[in-house]
Scaffold this motif. Sequence first.
Motif, PDB file in Angstrom:
ATOM      1  N   HIS A   1       0.966  -1.691   0.255  1.00 13.27           N
ATOM      2  CA  HIS A   1      -0.097  -0.312  -0.085  1.00 13.27           C
ATOM      3  C   HIS A   1       1.096   0.909   0.080  1.00 13.27           C
ATOM      4  N   TRP A   2       1.053   1.823  -1.230  1.00 13.67           N
ATOM      5  CA  TRP A   2       1.982   2.885  -1.302  1.00 13.67           C
ATOM      6  C   TRP A   2       1.349   4.317  -0.879  1.00 13.67           C
ATOM      7  N   ASP A   3       1.432   5.137  -0.028  1.00 11.27           N
ATOM      8  CA  ASP A   3       1.612   6.574   0.582  1.00 11.27           C
ATOM      9  C   ASP A   3       2.161   7.788   0.459  1.00 11.27           C
ATOM     10  N   PHE A   4       1.410   8.217  -0.676  1.00 10.76           N
ATOM     11  CA  PHE A   4       2.174   9.873  -0.930  1.00 10.76           C
ATOM     12  C   PHE A   4       1.872  11.651  -1.036  1.00 10.76           C
ATOM     13  N   ALA A   5       0.938  10.843  -0.063  1.00  3.81           N
ATOM     14  CA  ALA A   5       0.555  12.078   0.457  1.00  3.81           C
ATOM     15  C   ALA A   5       0.497  12.574   2.110  1.00  3.81           C
ATOM     16  N   HIS A   6       1.130  12.422   2.361  1.00  2.84           N
ATOM     17  CA  HIS A   6       1.725  12.821   3.827  1.00  2.84           C
ATOM     18  C   HIS A   6       2.850  12.655   4.275  1.00  2.84           C
ATOM     19  N   ALA A   7       3.475  13.806   5.050  1.00  4.25           N
ATOM     20  CA  ALA A   7       4.886  14.381   5.443  1.00  4.25           C
ATOM     21  C   ALA A   7       5.027  12.537   5.751  1.00  4.25           C
ATOM     22  N   VAL A   8       6.632  11.864   5.969  1.00  2.44           N
ATOM     23  CA  VAL A   8       7.073  11.218   7.072  1.00  2.44           C
ATOM     24  C   VAL A   8       8.012  11.324   7.664  1.00  2.44           C
TER      25      VAL A   8
ATOM     26  N   GLU B   1      10.892   7.738  14.452  1.00  7.52           N
ATOM     27  CA  GLU B   1      10.753   7.622  15.846  1.00  7.52           C
ATOM     28  C   GLU B   1      10.625   8.774  16.599  1.00  7.52           C
ATOM     29  N   ASP B   2      11.733   9.615  16.855  1.00  5.91           N
ATOM     30  CA  ASP B   2      12.678  11.194  16.866  1.00  5.91           C
ATOM     31  C   ASP B   2      11.691  11.882  16.385  1.00  5.91           C
ATOM     32  N   ARG B   3      10.445  12.207  15.519  1.00  2.00           N
ATOM     33  CA  ARG B   3       9.351  12.756  14.792  1.00  2.00           C
ATOM     34  C   ARG B   3      10.762  14.318  13.617  1.00  2.00           C
ATOM     35  N   GLN B   4      12.029  13.521  13.379  1.00  2.15           N
ATOM     36  CA  GLN B   4      12.711  13.776  12.208  1.00  2.15           C
ATOM     37  C   GLN B   4      11.886  13.276  10.699  1.00  2.15           C
ATOM     38  N   PRO B   5      11.799  14.758   9.638  1.00  2.00           N
ATOM     39  CA  PRO B   5      11.913  13.484   8.369  1.00  2.00           C
ATOM     40  C   PRO B   5      12.577  13.332   7.964  1.00  2.00           C
TER      41      PRO B   5
ATOM     42  N   CYS C   1       8.880   1.720   5.187  1.00  2.00           N
ATOM     43  CA  CYS C   1       8.006   0.249   5.125  1.00  2.00           C
ATOM     44  C   CYS C   1       8.216   0.397   6.471  1.00  2.00           C
ATOM     45  N   GLU C   2       6.838   0.328   7.381  1.00  2.29           N
ATOM     46  CA  GLU C   2       6.190  -0.278   8.080  1.00  2.29           C
ATOM     47  C   GLU C   2       4.731  -1.752   8.119  1.00  2.29           C
ATOM     48  N   THR C   3       5.069  -2.263   9.275  1.00  2.45           N
ATOM     49  CA  THR C   3       4.593  -3.815   8.803  1.00  2.45           C
ATOM     50  C   THR C   3       3.265  -3.746  10.249  1.00  2.45           C
ATOM     51  N   ASP C   4       2.573  -4.742  10.035  1.00  2.00           N
ATOM     52  CA  ASP C   4       1.874  -4.607  11.164  1.00  2.00           C
ATOM     53  C   ASP C   4       1.261  -6.055  11.405  1.00  2.00           C
ATOM     54  N   PRO C   5       1.435  -6.778  13.013  1.00  2.01           N
ATOM     55  CA  PRO C   5       0.830  -8.457  12.942  1.00  2.01           C
ATOM     56  C   PRO C   5      -0.136  -8.534  12.691  1.00  2.01           C
ATOM     57  N   THR C   6      -0.595  -7.357  13.060  1.00  2.00           N
ATOM     58  CA  THR C   6      -2.105  -7.888  12.897  1.00  2.00           C
ATOM     59  C   THR C   6      -2.700  -7.699  11.337  1.00  2.00           C
ATOM     60  N   ALA C   7      -1.476  -6.808  10.151  1.00  5.63           N
ATOM     61  CA  ALA C   7      -1.890  -7.277   9.013  1.00  5.63           C
ATOM     62  C   ALA C   7      -1.193  -7.714   8.180  1.00  5.63           C
ATOM     63  N   PRO C   8      -0.855  -9.000   8.392  1.00 11.10           N
ATOM     64  CA  PRO C   8       0.346 -10.046   7.829  1.00 11.10           C
ATOM     65  C   PRO C   8      -0.619  -9.692   6.517  1.00 11.10           C
ATOM     66  N   GLY C   9       0.967  -9.713   5.897  1.00 11.34           N
ATOM     67  CA  GLY C   9       0.878  -9.997   4.047  1.00 11.34           C
ATOM     68  C   GLY C   9       0.726  -8.487   3.464  1.00 11.34           C
ATOM     69  N   ILE C  10       0.440  -7.441   4.311  1.00  9.70           N
ATOM     70  CA  ILE C  10       0.479  -5.917   4.176  1.00  9.70           C
ATOM     71  C   ILE C  10       2.001  -5.312   4.575  1.00  9.70           C
ATOM     72  N   ALA C  11       2.485  -4.122   3.418  1.00  9.43           N
ATOM     73  CA  ALA C  11       3.059  -3.453   3.267  1.00  9.43           C
ATOM     74  C   ALA C  11       2.652  -1.880   3.201  1.00  9.43           C
ATOM     75  N   LEU C  12       3.224  -0.753   4.307  1.00 15.47           N
ATOM     76  CA  LEU C  12       2.428   0.303   3.594  1.00 15.47           C
ATOM     77  C   LEU C  12       3.432   1.016   4.281  1.00 15.47           C
ATOM     78  N   VAL C  13       4.148   1.528   2.589  1.00 17.23           N
ATOM     79  CA  VAL C  13       5.150   2.144   2.243  1.00 17.23           C
ATOM     80  C   VAL C  13       4.466   3.456   2.192  1.00 17.23           C
ATOM     81  N   SER C  14       4.853   4.805   2.462  1.00 16.04           N
ATOM     82  CA  SER C  14       5.157   5.791   2.623  1.00 16.04           C
ATOM     83  C   SER C  14       6.456   6.376   2.560  1.00 16.04           C
ATOM     84  N   ILE C  15       6.129   7.130   0.787  1.00 18.76           N
ATOM     85  CA  ILE C  15       7.200   8.352   1.015  1.00 18.76           C
ATOM     86  C   ILE C  15       6.648   9.983   0.738  1.00 18.76           C
TER      87      ILE C  15
END
Length: 243
Positions: A66-73, A76-80, A85-99
């Motif tokens: 799942h690609w996201d190009f619409a938000h700031a990234v 953990e220290d709130r640095q840009p 690329c993020e994963t969540d064990p409650t949604a196996p097999g899904i990669a959340l990629v934000s650019i």
Amino acid sequence: MSVSLSYPHDPSSNAPRPLAAETVWAVAAQLREAVARRESPWAIDPKDLVAAATRLEVNRHRVDVHWDFAHAVHDEDRQPVLGICETDPTAPGIALVSINTALLANRPDLMLSTVAHELGHVVFDVPAATRQPARRYRSVSAGPHSFDGATVREERRANEFMGALLVPPVPLHLRLVAHARAERLRMVHAPHHGRVGCRVLARDTAPEAVGGVISALAGDFGVSDRFIAVRLQRYRLIEGGRL
């Protein structure tokens, strides 16, 4: 339709086994074959790369990206950061990629390399990330961040995948030969990872001539001069280059 990729891995954890650079390059070549190149035989457009990499089959395990190009990234220290690329064990097999488009709007080469870098994390890290949330990001600068040994290996692997995906050894070698011949630069026989039977650029080539060829290659592949310089070294396409 999904793109099928494979590499040596631990069947119980889906984690990659230690991979040589050539193995990572081969995986990148599998994905590159599925990417449309409508405007150039050499360069990849980020939109075409994203289109080809929305559904993958990695070692027979499905991964939806799942690609996201619409938000700031941020990290953990709130640095840009450039991408994450993020994963969540409650949604196996899904990669959340934000650019982070805001940081990359005027750098198409950096946009392309960031998309490719995060794809490296999708391909090699997401299949094994099933037990706890995981985040892999490409930072604006390596300075503020400290990584553990495992993360350093993952980052290097993602960078190697990115490099071979955007600038593979054989196409780079072919274009290098074409530009060197056009400039009448000396080519010599030496070990390399490029096109079998082709020569490489002589080590005594004038720096300004090397710089000109690098800039031409960067234009061919849509990346930066520095990106090309690294790939030439990795593939040993200038005499005396080493891994």
